[in-house]
Design an enzyme around this catalytic site. Structure first.
Site, PDB file in Angstrom:
ATOM      1  N   VAL A   1     142.766  23.508  66.861  1.00 23.46           N
ATOM      2  CA  VAL A   1     144.006  23.537  67.648  1.00 23.46           C
ATOM      3  C   VAL A   1     145.095  22.692  66.974  1.00 23.46           C
ATOM      4  O   VAL A   1     146.029  22.217  67.629  1.00 23.46           O
ATOM      5  CB  VAL A   1     143.765  23.053  69.095  1.00 23.46           C
ATOM      6  CG1 VAL A   1     142.925  24.062  69.866  1.00 23.46           C
ATOM      7  CG2 VAL A   1     143.118  21.662  69.110  1.00 23.46           C
TER       8      VAL A   1
ATOM      9  N   ARG B   1     137.689  28.215  76.070  1.00 29.38           N
ATOM     10  CA  ARG B   1     138.532  27.444  75.179  1.00 29.38           C
ATOM     11  C   ARG B   1     140.028  27.650  75.432  1.00 29.38           C
ATOM     12  O   ARG B   1     140.844  26.855  75.017  1.00 29.38           O
ATOM     13  CB  ARG B   1     138.182  27.716  73.739  1.00 29.38           C
ATOM     14  CG  ARG B   1     138.182  29.171  73.326  1.00 29.38           C
ATOM     15  CD  ARG B   1     137.731  29.297  71.913  1.00 29.38           C
ATOM     16  NE  ARG B   1     138.226  28.207  71.111  1.00 29.38           N
ATOM     17  CZ  ARG B   1     139.492  28.039  70.747  1.00 29.38           C
ATOM     18  NH1 ARG B   1     140.384  28.891  71.180  1.00 29.38           N
ATOM     19  NH2 ARG B   1     139.855  27.013  70.010  1.00 29.38           N
TER      20      ARG B   1
ATOM     21  N   LYS C   1     143.683  40.077  80.415  1.00 27.87           N
ATOM     22  CA  LYS C   1     143.064  38.733  80.469  1.00 27.87           C
ATOM     23  C   LYS C   1     143.890  37.746  79.652  1.00 27.87           C
ATOM     24  O   LYS C   1     144.186  36.653  80.106  1.00 27.87           O
ATOM     25  CB  LYS C   1     141.655  38.803  79.897  1.00 27.87           C
ATOM     26  CG  LYS C   1     141.058  37.440  79.537  1.00 27.87           C
ATOM     27  CD  LYS C   1     139.689  37.526  78.949  1.00 27.87           C
ATOM     28  CE  LYS C   1     139.655  37.740  77.480  1.00 27.87           C
ATOM     29  NZ  LYS C   1     139.789  36.535  76.629  1.00 27.87           N
ATOM     30  N   ASN C   2     144.307  38.156  78.458  1.00 24.03           N
ATOM     31  CA  ASN C   2     144.988  37.225  77.547  1.00 24.03           C
ATOM     32  C   ASN C   2     146.456  36.996  77.889  1.00 24.03           C
ATOM     33  O   ASN C   2     147.119  36.201  77.227  1.00 24.03           O
ATOM     34  CB  ASN C   2     144.823  37.688  76.096  1.00 24.03           C
ATOM     35  CG  ASN C   2     143.382  37.521  75.631  1.00 24.03           C
ATOM     36  OD1 ASN C   2     142.570  36.904  76.343  1.00 24.03           O
ATOM     37  ND2 ASN C   2     143.044  38.088  74.497  1.00 24.03           N
TER      38      ASN C   2
ATOM     39  N   ILE D   1     141.849  37.558  60.633  1.00 21.30           N
ATOM     40  CA  ILE D   1     142.240  36.516  61.587  1.00 21.30           C
ATOM     41  C   ILE D   1     141.144  35.481  61.790  1.00 21.30           C
ATOM     42  O   ILE D   1     141.400  34.278  61.770  1.00 21.30           O
ATOM     43  CB  ILE D   1     142.626  37.141  62.957  1.00 21.30           C
ATOM     44  CG1 ILE D   1     143.672  38.238  62.796  1.00 21.30           C
ATOM     45  CG2 ILE D   1     143.062  36.060  63.939  1.00 21.30           C
ATOM     46  CD1 ILE D   1     145.056  37.761  62.429  1.00 21.30           C
TER      47      ILE D   1
ATOM     48  N   ARG E   1     138.031  27.752  65.190  1.00 21.34           N
ATOM     49  CA  ARG E   1     139.164  27.820  66.119  1.00 21.34           C
ATOM     50  C   ARG E   1     139.783  26.445  66.411  1.00 21.34           C
ATOM     51  O   ARG E   1     139.784  25.947  67.521  1.00 21.34           O
ATOM     52  CB  ARG E   1     138.747  28.542  67.391  1.00 21.34           C
ATOM     53  CG  ARG E   1     138.208  29.925  67.053  1.00 21.34           C
ATOM     54  CD  ARG E   1     137.921  30.786  68.209  1.00 21.34           C
ATOM     55  NE  ARG E   1     139.151  31.231  68.875  1.00 21.34           N
ATOM     56  CZ  ARG E   1     139.107  31.990  69.971  1.00 21.34           C
ATOM     57  NH1 ARG E   1     137.954  32.318  70.491  1.00 21.34           N
ATOM     58  NH2 ARG E   1     140.230  32.371  70.555  1.00 21.34           N
TER      59      ARG E   1
ATOM     60  N   CYS F   1     133.751  28.660  68.682  1.00 22.94           N
ATOM     61  CA  CYS F   1     132.980  29.653  69.429  1.00 22.94           C
ATOM     62  C   CYS F   1     132.317  30.547  68.388  1.00 22.94           C
ATOM     63  O   CYS F   1     132.426  30.308  67.184  1.00 22.94           O
ATOM     64  CB  CYS F   1     133.869  30.435  70.374  1.00 22.94           C
ATOM     65  SG  CYS F   1     134.913  31.599  69.513  1.00 22.94           S
TER      66      CYS F   1
ATOM     67  N   ASP G   1     141.114  41.850  68.165  1.00 17.22           N
ATOM     68  CA  ASP G   1     140.284  42.064  69.361  1.00 17.22           C
ATOM     69  C   ASP G   1     139.850  43.517  69.502  1.00 17.22           C
ATOM     70  O   ASP G   1     139.097  43.849  70.412  1.00 17.22           O
ATOM     71  CB  ASP G   1     141.048  41.641  70.624  1.00 17.22           C
ATOM     72  CG  ASP G   1     141.238  40.151  70.674  1.00 17.22           C
ATOM     73  OD1 ASP G   1     142.041  39.691  71.507  1.00 17.22           O
ATOM     74  OD2 ASP G   1     140.623  39.447  69.857  1.00 17.22           O
TER      75      ASP G   1
ATOM     76  N   ARG H   1     133.345  38.335  80.768  1.00 17.27           N
ATOM     77  CA  ARG H   1     134.480  37.425  80.556  1.00 17.27           C
ATOM     78  C   ARG H   1     135.772  38.214  80.375  1.00 17.27           C
ATOM     79  O   ARG H   1     136.846  37.720  80.628  1.00 17.27           O
ATOM     80  CB  ARG H   1     134.239  36.567  79.311  1.00 17.27           C
ATOM     81  CG  ARG H   1     133.073  35.637  79.430  1.00 17.27           C
ATOM     82  CD  ARG H   1     133.030  34.685  78.282  1.00 17.27           C
ATOM     83  NE  ARG H   1     134.325  34.014  78.144  1.00 17.27           N
ATOM     84  CZ  ARG H   1     134.589  33.130  77.180  1.00 17.27           C
ATOM     85  NH1 ARG H   1     133.671  32.843  76.294  1.00 17.27           N
ATOM     86  NH2 ARG H   1     135.748  32.545  77.103  1.00 17.27           N
TER      87      ARG H   1
HETATM   88  C1  EPZ Z   1     144.137  34.462  71.232  1.00 17.34           C
HETATM   89  O1  EPZ Z   1     143.285  33.418  70.798  1.00 17.34           O
HETATM   90  C2  EPZ Z   1     143.261  35.365  72.092  1.00 17.34           C
HETATM   91  N1  EPZ Z   1     142.747  34.624  73.241  1.00 17.34           N
HETATM   92  C3  EPZ Z   1     142.096  35.911  71.261  1.00 17.34           C
HETATM   93  O2  EPZ Z   1     141.359  36.815  72.072  1.00 17.34           O
HETATM   94  C4  EPZ Z   1     142.682  36.674  70.076  1.00 17.34           C
HETATM   95  O3  EPZ Z   1     141.629  37.141  69.268  1.00 17.34           O
HETATM   96  C5  EPZ Z   1     143.598  35.749  69.270  1.00 17.34           C
HETATM   97  O4  EPZ Z   1     144.638  35.216  70.122  1.00 17.34           O
HETATM   98  C6  EPZ Z   1     144.275  36.472  68.113  1.00 17.34           C
HETATM   99  O5  EPZ Z   1     145.029  37.545  68.594  1.00 17.34           O
HETATM  100  C7  EPZ Z   1     143.570  34.427  74.304  1.00 17.34           C
HETATM  101  O6  EPZ Z   1     144.728  34.839  74.304  1.00 17.34           O
HETATM  102  C8  EPZ Z   1     142.988  33.682  75.461  1.00 17.34           C
HETATM  103  P1  EPZ Z   1     145.198  32.204  67.517  1.00 17.34           P
HETATM  104  P2  EPZ Z   1     143.941  32.119  70.065  1.00 17.34           P
HETATM  105  O7  EPZ Z   1     145.652  30.822  67.836  1.00 17.34           O
HETATM  106  O8  EPZ Z   1     145.244  31.812  70.658  1.00 17.34           O
HETATM  107  C9  EPZ Z   1     143.546  29.821  63.745  1.00 17.34           C
HETATM  108  C10 EPZ Z   1     139.479  37.758  73.060  1.00 17.34           C
HETATM  109  O9  EPZ Z   1     138.549  38.381  72.577  1.00 17.34           O
HETATM  110  N2  EPZ Z   1     144.178  28.651  64.389  1.00 17.34           N
HETATM  111  O10 EPZ Z   1     146.222  33.289  67.347  1.00 17.34           O
HETATM  112  O11 EPZ Z   1     142.902  31.065  70.028  1.00 17.34           O
HETATM  113  C11 EPZ Z   1     142.393  30.376  64.562  1.00 17.34           C
HETATM  114  O12 EPZ Z   1     141.185  29.698  64.249  1.00 17.34           O
HETATM  115  C12 EPZ Z   1     139.991  36.517  72.370  1.00 17.34           C
HETATM  116  O13 EPZ Z   1     140.110  38.062  74.104  1.00 17.34           O
HETATM  117  C13 EPZ Z   1     144.198  27.438  63.701  1.00 17.34           C
HETATM  118  O14 EPZ Z   1     143.670  27.330  62.593  1.00 17.34           O
HETATM  119  O15 EPZ Z   1     144.141  32.698  68.594  1.00 17.34           O
HETATM  120  C14 EPZ Z   1     142.367  31.827  64.141  1.00 17.34           C
HETATM  121  O16 EPZ Z   1     141.655  31.914  62.911  1.00 17.34           O
HETATM  122  C15 EPZ Z   1     139.161  36.182  71.137  1.00 17.34           C
HETATM  123  N3  EPZ Z   1     144.808  26.367  64.279  1.00 17.34           N
HETATM  124  C16 EPZ Z   1     143.848  32.144  63.886  1.00 17.34           C
HETATM  125  O17 EPZ Z   1     144.501  30.882  63.710  1.00 17.34           O
HETATM  126  C17 EPZ Z   1     145.412  26.445  65.507  1.00 17.34           C
HETATM  127  O18 EPZ Z   1     145.977  25.440  65.975  1.00 17.34           O
HETATM  128  C18 EPZ Z   1     144.524  32.862  65.054  1.00 17.34           C
HETATM  129  O19 EPZ Z   1     144.264  32.110  66.216  1.00 17.34           O
HETATM  130  C19 EPZ Z   1     145.382  27.678  66.195  1.00 17.34           C
HETATM  131  C20 EPZ Z   1     144.758  28.770  65.611  1.00 17.34           C
END
Ligand code: EPZ
Length: 422
Positions: A127, A96, A22-23, A331, A125, A120, A309, A401
């Site tokens: 950006v 998201r 999915k990811n 994380i 989370r 969520c 995950d 999902r």
């Molecule tokens: C991806 O989310 C995955 N989703 C998540 O899987 C996964 O848990 C996560 O990576 C970590 O491996 C998809 O790929 C669709 P991050 P993402 O940006 O990209 C913070 C699942 O269950 N952050 O690596 O959103 C964030 O809040 C889902 O399949 C910022 O602060 O994760 C988190 O604490 C859940 N600012 C950490 O960094 C930003 O601009 C890592 O987030 C971006 C992220």
């Protein structure tokens, strides 16, 4: 609201085909916006999140064709013309990862207006890294009325960006944007998840020039346009780990067809210490418990560390292991919502800030429980399969999902599991 009912205590025996990730599929789908030719994805999982993103891409003007090949879905996407550069709130709030249209739209059209994804259940989370990275490529960013408005009227320019901490999504957005920027971009402290590498390989297949794939430093030479390609979505390492833990929790033996050991190293290592044997076969991986389960400590980290995950699923498994297991989540700030639900089933878990101390119990007992987020939900499935008696999981839309037909896959391996409408 659908429920899943499980009568536990039956060892899982048989084989399960692992779907495409999915990811990986979600960012790969947004890459279709980068070219006016056709991007074809194979081994695509059929999930609620994929359907949501198809809707979003169609309203941007992407023509979509999807068919079931019998071994995953085939998705053909052609963004001949982008008819809208706005990603509306009512679609983005459903999923998201929609934020991943931002980089491609700015790179292809010079501007994008994307609703800020809400937080969520597992965290706020933000950006901010996505936005700071796009600014490093010359985009002007404005936040207003819950939307990000990004502009690059003269196109994006190659830039240098150091991620303050690893972000999968921000890395993906920036790799896609940089692929069409004028000049060279370097992304330092980039995410190394296999899904990021899979996206980069697909972009290279579309004509992008990317060096350092799989490492934490990516160098991208922008090109004027990208072209058609066909790309097979990488196997889902989280689904692999989830079913491996289900096999271990029930004392059964499963063959995970299409699974790749090389991308679940840290999970395989933790499971090996816990007493679970994973061997490579010609079709994938075979998983079974050696004897009893032993508690091991895990800490979630960016790849190649133990995946966040997989944290909830590991906690379910450790709930019935001999001894204690310290599980630390580094994380996300709120990813222990499965704890009270597992506790209802008899798990002995003590949370202190970002660590959970799990003291194994002989057995869990079935109970009505509530799914809260995707991976927490599937940890309840694992617990229900191992528990004595009946478990009813509410709000199973969370599971749909990320897991394709999970009850059918498990039923085919001997689980007493059914989906019941309520
Ligand atoms: C991806 O989310 C995955 N989703 C998540 O899987 C996964 O848990 C996560 O990576 C970590 O491996 C998809 O790929 C669709 P991050 P993402 O940006 O990209 C913070 C699942 O269950 N952050 O690596 O959103 C964030 O809040 C889902 O399949 C910022 O602060 O994760 C988190 O604490 C859940 N600012 C950490 O960094 C930003 O601009 C890592 O987030 C971006 C992220």
């Amino acid at each position: 609201m659908d429920q899943i009912r499980i009568r536990g205590g039956r060892p899982l025996e048989g084989s399960i085909r692992i779907s495409g990730a999915k990811n990986a599929a979600l960012p790969l789908m947004t890459a279709s916006l980068l070219t006016d030719e056709t991007l074809t994805l194979t081994n695509l999982p059929f999930l609620a999140d994929i359907t949501t993103l198809v809707q979003l891409l169609m309203q941007h003007g992407v023509q979509i064709g999807m068919r079931d090949s019998g071994a995953g879905h085939v998705l053909e996407m052609t963004a001949k013309e982008i008819t809208s550069t706005t990603a509306p709130y009512d679609l983005v709030r459903k999923m998201r990862a929609s934020i991943l249209v931002l980089g491609p739209l700015v790179a292809r059209c010079g501007e994008a207006r994307v609703s800020l994804p809400g937080g969520c259940a597992i965290g706020t989370r933000p950006v901010d890294l996505h936005l700071k990275g796009l600014e490093a490529l010359g985009a002007e960013i404005e936040l207003a009325n819950g939307y990000v408005h990004a502009r690059a009227p003269k196109g994006l320019a190659g830039g240098h960006y150091v991620f303050p901490f690893v972000s999968v999504g921000a890395t993906e957005n920036l790799v896609m944007a940089a692929s069409l920027a004028k000049g060279e971009s370097t992304l330092v402290n980039a995410a190394r998840e296999p899904e990021v590498a899979d996206l980069a390989k697909c972009l290279v297949g579309m004509g992008a020039k990317i060096e350092g794939i799989g490492t934490d430093t990516l160098t991208i030479q922008g090109v004027p346009a990208l072209h058609a390609t066909e790309h097979r979505v990488v196997a889902d390492r989280i689904e692999t780990g989830t079913f491996a833990m289900a096999a271990a929790a029930t004392g059964g033996e499963l063959e995970l067809v299409g699974a790749e050991l090389s991308i679940i190293d840290s999970v395989a290592e933790a499971l090996d210490k816990a007493g679970v044997e994973i061997v490579e076969t010609e079709n994938g991986l075979k998983v079974r418990r050696r004897n009893g389960l032993v508690g091991v400590d895990v800490m979630t980290e960016p790849y190649p560390g133990f995946p966040t995950d997989m944290q909830a699923q590991m906690m379910a498994l450790m709930s019935i292991a001999e001894g204690a297991s310290m599980i630390t989540e580094t994380i996300f700030e709120n990813r222990f919502m499965h704890v009270p639900e597992l506790a209802r089933m008899g798990a002995n878990i003590n949370v202190h800030q970002s660590s959970a101390m799990v003291r194994g119990t002989k057995k869990l007992t079935g109970a009505p429980v509530m799914a809260t987020d995707l991976r927490a939900s599937v940890s309840l499935v694992i617990a229900g399969l191992a528990a004595e008696g009946e478990t009813v999981i509410n709000r199973v839309y969370h599971i749909d999902r990320g897991y394709e037909r999970i009850e059918e896959k498990l039923k085919a391996c001997g689980a007493d599991i059914e989906r019941v409408g309520s």
